[in-house]
Design an enzyme around this catalytic site. Structure first.
Site, PDB file in Angstrom:
ATOM      1  N   ASP A   1      32.869  -0.655  25.055  1.00  0.00           N
ATOM      2  CA  ASP A   1      33.811  -0.857  23.960  1.00  0.00           C
ATOM      3  C   ASP A   1      33.031  -0.910  22.650  1.00  0.00           C
ATOM      4  OD1 ASP A   1      35.653  -2.060  22.070  1.00  0.00           O
ATOM      5  OD2 ASP A   1      36.922  -2.430  23.823  1.00  0.00           O
TER       6      ASP A   1
ATOM      7  N   LYS B   1      37.508  13.341   9.378  1.00  0.00           N
ATOM      8  CA  LYS B   1      38.639  13.052   8.503  1.00  0.00           C
ATOM      9  C   LYS B   1      39.717  12.312   9.304  1.00  0.00           C
ATOM     10  CE  LYS B   1      41.940  16.695   9.074  1.00  0.00           C
ATOM     11  NZ  LYS B   1      43.272  16.383   8.956  1.00  0.00           N
TER      12      LYS B   1
ATOM     13  N   HIS C   1      36.691  19.943   8.538  1.00  0.00           N
ATOM     14  CA  HIS C   1      36.251  21.143   9.256  1.00  0.00           C
ATOM     15  C   HIS C   1      36.710  22.421   8.570  1.00  0.00           C
ATOM     16  CE1 HIS C   1      40.304  20.612  10.962  1.00  0.00           C
ATOM     17  NE2 HIS C   1      40.307  21.911  11.000  1.00  0.00           N
TER      18      HIS C   1
ATOM     19  N   LYS D   1      34.878  26.833   7.616  1.00  0.00           N
ATOM     20  CA  LYS D   1      35.438  28.148   7.946  1.00  0.00           C
ATOM     21  C   LYS D   1      34.813  29.208   7.038  1.00  0.00           C
ATOM     22  CE  LYS D   1      39.967  26.772   9.688  1.00  0.00           C
ATOM     23  NZ  LYS D   1      40.105  27.610  10.878  1.00  0.00           N
TER      24      LYS D   1
ATOM     25  N   GLU E   1      51.970  26.523   9.682  1.00  0.00           N
ATOM     26  CA  GLU E   1      51.792  26.516  11.141  1.00  0.00           C
ATOM     27  C   GLU E   1      53.152  26.709  11.782  1.00  0.00           C
ATOM     28  OE1 GLU E   1      49.963  22.687  11.638  1.00  0.00           O
ATOM     29  OE2 GLU E   1      47.936  23.520  11.546  1.00  0.00           O
TER      30      GLU E   1
ATOM     31  N   ASP F   1      47.435  14.497   6.045  1.00  0.00           N
ATOM     32  CA  ASP F   1      46.761  15.280   7.082  1.00  0.00           C
ATOM     33  C   ASP F   1      46.202  16.595   6.536  1.00  0.00           C
ATOM     34  OD1 ASP F   1      45.963  15.746   9.739  1.00  0.00           O
ATOM     35  OD2 ASP F   1      47.698  17.024  10.106  1.00  0.00           O
TER      36      ASP F   1
ATOM     37  N   HIS G   1      42.330  19.443   3.185  1.00  0.00           N
ATOM     38  CA  HIS G   1      42.158  20.899   3.250  1.00  0.00           C
ATOM     39  C   HIS G   1      42.647  21.605   1.968  1.00  0.00           C
ATOM     40  CE1 HIS G   1      41.453  19.980   7.327  1.00  0.00           C
ATOM     41  NE2 HIS G   1      42.624  20.257   7.845  1.00  0.00           N
TER      42      HIS G   1
ATOM     43  N   LYS H   1      54.619  22.283   9.297  1.00  0.00           N
ATOM     44  CA  LYS H   1      54.628  22.596  10.722  1.00  0.00           C
ATOM     45  C   LYS H   1      55.975  23.209  11.080  1.00  0.00           C
ATOM     46  CE  LYS H   1      51.138  19.397  12.227  1.00  0.00           C
ATOM     47  NZ  LYS H   1      50.160  20.388  12.668  1.00  0.00           N
TER      48      LYS H   1
HETATM   49  P1  NDP Z   1      41.328  10.612  20.837  1.00  0.00           P
HETATM   50  O1  NDP Z   1      42.278   9.471  20.755  1.00  0.00           O
HETATM   51  O2  NDP Z   1      41.637  11.751  21.729  1.00  0.00           O
HETATM   52  O3  NDP Z   1      39.889  10.060  21.299  1.00  0.00           O
HETATM   53  C1  NDP Z   1      39.453   8.794  20.936  1.00  0.00           C
HETATM   54  C2  NDP Z   1      38.066   8.555  21.487  1.00  0.00           C
HETATM   55  O4  NDP Z   1      37.628   7.258  21.068  1.00  0.00           O
HETATM   56  C3  NDP Z   1      37.996   8.561  23.010  1.00  0.00           C
HETATM   57  O5  NDP Z   1      36.733   9.057  23.374  1.00  0.00           O
HETATM   58  C4  NDP Z   1      38.103   7.086  23.356  1.00  0.00           C
HETATM   59  O6  NDP Z   1      37.465   6.749  24.545  1.00  0.00           O
HETATM   60  C5  NDP Z   1      37.311   6.472  22.240  1.00  0.00           C
HETATM   61  N1  NDP Z   1      37.710   5.094  21.986  1.00  0.00           N
HETATM   62  C6  NDP Z   1      38.873   4.666  21.450  1.00  0.00           C
HETATM   63  N2  NDP Z   1      38.841   3.326  21.328  1.00  0.00           N
HETATM   64  C7  NDP Z   1      37.628   2.912  21.803  1.00  0.00           C
HETATM   65  C8  NDP Z   1      36.995   1.656  21.903  1.00  0.00           C
HETATM   66  N3  NDP Z   1      37.564   0.517  21.486  1.00  0.00           N
HETATM   67  N4  NDP Z   1      35.763   1.620  22.443  1.00  0.00           N
HETATM   68  C9  NDP Z   1      35.155   2.741  22.879  1.00  0.00           C
HETATM   69  N5  NDP Z   1      35.707   3.973  22.775  1.00  0.00           N
HETATM   70  C10 NDP Z   1      36.935   4.048  22.239  1.00  0.00           C
HETATM   71  O7  NDP Z   1      41.076  11.071  19.331  1.00  0.00           O
HETATM   72  P2  NDP Z   1      40.817  12.556  18.792  1.00  0.00           P
HETATM   73  O8  NDP Z   1      39.676  13.129  19.562  1.00  0.00           O
HETATM   74  O9  NDP Z   1      42.077  13.311  18.747  1.00  0.00           O
HETATM   75  O10 NDP Z   1      40.406  12.311  17.274  1.00  0.00           O
HETATM   76  C11 NDP Z   1      39.162  11.740  16.915  1.00  0.00           C
HETATM   77  C12 NDP Z   1      38.984  11.883  15.409  1.00  0.00           C
HETATM   78  O11 NDP Z   1      38.964  13.247  15.064  1.00  0.00           O
HETATM   79  C13 NDP Z   1      40.088  11.245  14.581  1.00  0.00           C
HETATM   80  O12 NDP Z   1      39.505  10.719  13.408  1.00  0.00           O
HETATM   81  C14 NDP Z   1      40.970  12.418  14.218  1.00  0.00           C
HETATM   82  O13 NDP Z   1      41.639  12.214  12.994  1.00  0.00           O
HETATM   83  C15 NDP Z   1      39.925  13.510  14.063  1.00  0.00           C
HETATM   84  N6  NDP Z   1      40.453  14.857  14.252  1.00  0.00           N
HETATM   85  C16 NDP Z   1      41.035  15.217  15.447  1.00  0.00           C
HETATM   86  C17 NDP Z   1      41.508  16.498  15.630  1.00  0.00           C
HETATM   87  C18 NDP Z   1      42.100  16.935  16.941  1.00  0.00           C
HETATM   88  O14 NDP Z   1      42.503  18.096  17.042  1.00  0.00           O
HETATM   89  N7  NDP Z   1      42.163  16.084  17.948  1.00  0.00           N
HETATM   90  C19 NDP Z   1      41.423  17.517  14.533  1.00  0.00           C
HETATM   91  C20 NDP Z   1      40.741  17.048  13.357  1.00  0.00           C
HETATM   92  C21 NDP Z   1      40.292  15.767  13.232  1.00  0.00           C
HETATM   93  P3  NDP Z   1      38.278   6.731  25.973  1.00  0.00           P
HETATM   94  O15 NDP Z   1      39.022   8.036  26.030  1.00  0.00           O
HETATM   95  O16 NDP Z   1      37.185   6.705  26.959  1.00  0.00           O
HETATM   96  O17 NDP Z   1      39.150   5.543  25.934  1.00  0.00           O
END
Ligand code: NDP
Length: 483
Positions: free
Chosen positions: A93, A146, A176, A180, A214, A233, A238, A324
């Site tokens: 955690d 972001k 990101h 591009k 989109e 967002d 962007h 969207k």
């Molecule tokens: P997710 O919710 O899919 O992933 C969150 C991650 O954080 C997981 O690996 C999770 O681990 C981990 N996590 C959450 N809470 C804890 C905690 N307390 N301790 C340890 N690990 C933790 O998020 P996204 O991947 O979608 O997004 C991540 C970032 O990227 C955000 O800032 C989002 O705005 C940005 N972003 C995302 C995009 C996308 O397409 N998804 C596009 C552009 C930006 P576990 O799964 O093991 O619990």
């Protein structure tokens, strides 16, 4: 555009720690970027993934393989194996000190790690403070996904916390979109072609129009989208970055500091938005999406009018639109030039409505087009508008995360935003984050609520980007040879 000064952090990061390695972003974008980096020789240092899931290293490797198979087709299994040999896992955690002790142990002798926060924004501060308490920030870099804050005050607070642990030149704020190729080409095209500069100002430009559309909805990300909306967002980051690249003065010298400063100056010159500059929309059906409130007022569409009060841009309106579930998925810029001042020809009226423009098609199928008028054959002086079209732009593959992670690990911040630019951009949208009219409904597959048309009506209305040309049908199989 790296630059070197006695105060720069050491050249290359010697480890990459990815917080959020089990998340959606890691699966869709980060594993493919790491794979491409290994393939290109840009990654040979240990990569330590961190997340809450109680995985083994082998389970992380399975996740990486799955991502590469689904997202890239994984054309070279040997590259995959080289990546997996670099890839380690720490679970825990982010709120627990032991997680950071385990990261410290996994870093072994690394002196200059880069930490990438691919995690929900609510955890940015928690992780930065965890790293700081564990003594892991010296000589390190931090790469922050972001959104950097959700308004001006939270962006300032996040900067304060990040800067208490890292030097400003060690903080890399990722958008990101800036990785591009088509966006990098805006900067290049403007300043590598001298014929543009004398045209690129209020004397010749009537208005600028930017559409980021989109055709799909929020997909599975209702919980995230409810905290964001289109303004936060897409527009604040962007779209304003695109405006900055189009509007900035030539950087005063070669190097990322000059580019960052020139962009920040555009945001400083932007007038803060007022409610009358903005139309918010919400696609019909959004409230039925999973994890969305049944009375949600979150906008899935924005159209807005911007002003840049600088010598170059005074009086030129900038129209921005994003949403969207619109009619197409396409991103396009149109810079409309003023019509000729004299009515010389029989079709002078058409010159008002069909003046020259420059069109930057950002995605898909990037292109640049210059619209000009040419005379039609015949006695009368009547012409038509035709585009000089640069479609075969050699932009190669487009893997922004590969480029951005590589740049951050090298300390090149050209494609990142600095604190000044982030805060100045938030200051532009901040007033309308809460002070705005309700989101207006629009049907999926349309171009947003009709009220958005009124914003731009005096400048000729929106120009809807065309859908990409359909992919050519696969060639029929060759006829079987008859025995
Ligand atoms: P997710 O919710 O899919 O992933 C969150 C991650 O954080 C997981 O690996 C999770 O681990 C981990 N996590 C959450 N809470 C804890 C905690 N307390 N301790 C340890 N690990 C933790 O998020 P996204 O991947 O979608 O997004 C991540 C970032 O990227 C955000 O800032 C989002 O705005 C940005 N972003 C995302 C995009 C996308 O397409 N998804 C596009 C552009 C930006 P576990 O799964 O093991 O619990």
């Amino acid at each position: 555009m790296a630059e070197h000064s006695p105060h720069s952090p050491p050249a290359h990061s010697d480890a990459l720690v990815i917080f959020g390695i089990s998340g959606d972003l890691a699966f869709k974008k980060i594993f493919p970027a790491l794979y491409a980096m290994v393939k290109n020789g840009a990654l040979s240092v240990p990569v330590i993934g961190v997340a809450a899931s109680d995985w083994t290293r082998e389970q992380l490797h399975q996740q990486a393989r799955k991502s590469l198979q689904e997202e890239t087709g994984m054309d070279d299994p040997a590259v995959c194996e080289r990546l997996l040999a670099l890839l380690f896992y720490v679970h825990g955690d982010y709120r627990a000190a032991e997680t950071f002790s385990a990261i410290k142990a996994a870093l072994k002798n690394a002196q200059r790690p880069a930490y990438y926060l691919a995690i929900p924004p609510s955890l940015f501060t928690v992780v930065i403070q965890g790293l700081q308490s564990a003594g892991l920030t010296e000589q390190a870099r931090i790469i922050v996904e972001k959104p950097f804050g959700r308004d001006l005050a939270s962006a300032q607070e996040l900067s304060r916390i990040a800067q208490s642990a890292f030097a400003e030149n060690a903080i890399f704020r990722i958008d990101h979109y800036l990785g591009k190729e088509a966006l990098m080409n805006l900067l290049y095209f403007r300043f590598a072609n001298s014929f543009f500069e004398p045209l690129w100002n209020r004397d010749n430009i009537a208005s600028v129009e930017i559409t980021l559309a989109e055709s799909f909805g929020i997909e599975e990300r209702g919980a995230f989208y409810e905290t964001a909306g289109c303004l936060r967002d897409v527009v604040e980051n962007h779209m304003l970055q695109i405006v900055a690249l189009l509007a900035m003065e030539p950087p005063a010298f070669q190097g990322f500091k000059a580019v960052q400063q020139a962009k920040a100056n555009v945001f400083y010159a932007m007038r803060a938005l007022v409610p009358g500059d903005l139309v918010r929309g919400q696609y019909i059906g959004y409230r039925n999406e999973p994890h969305v409130a049944s009375d949600s007022d979150v906008e899935t569409f924005c159209a807005l009018r911007l002003w840049i009060d600088s010598w170059r841009w005074h009086g030129v309106p900038w129209f921005l639109r994003s949403g969207k579930k619109l009619a197409n998925t396409a991103a396009e810029v149109r810079v409309h030039l003023k019509p000729p001042p004299q009515r010389l020809f029989d079709d002078a009226d058409a010159h008002r409505t069909q003046a020259n423009y420059v069109r930057f098609r950002l995605s898909p199928d990037p292109a640049i087009a210059l619209a000009t008028r040419v005379k039609c054959a015949g006695e009368s002086f009547v012409g038509q508008q035709r585009e000089l079209y640069l479609s075969e732009i050699s932009l190669g593959h487009d893997l922004p995360y590969e480029r951005l992670l590589g740049d951050a690990m090298e300390g090149d911040a050209t494609l990142f935003s600095n604190q000044e630019a982030v805060e100045a951009a938030w200051a532009v949208v901040n007033p309308v984050l809460t002070d705005h009219a309700p989101a207006l409904p629009y049907p999926p597959g349309s171009w947003g609520p009709p009220e958005a048309d009124a914003l731009i009506a005096a400048c000729g209305g929106w120009h809807n980007p065309e859908a990409p040309a359909p992919a050519p049908a696969p060639a029929p199989p060759p006829p079987r040879a008859t025995p």
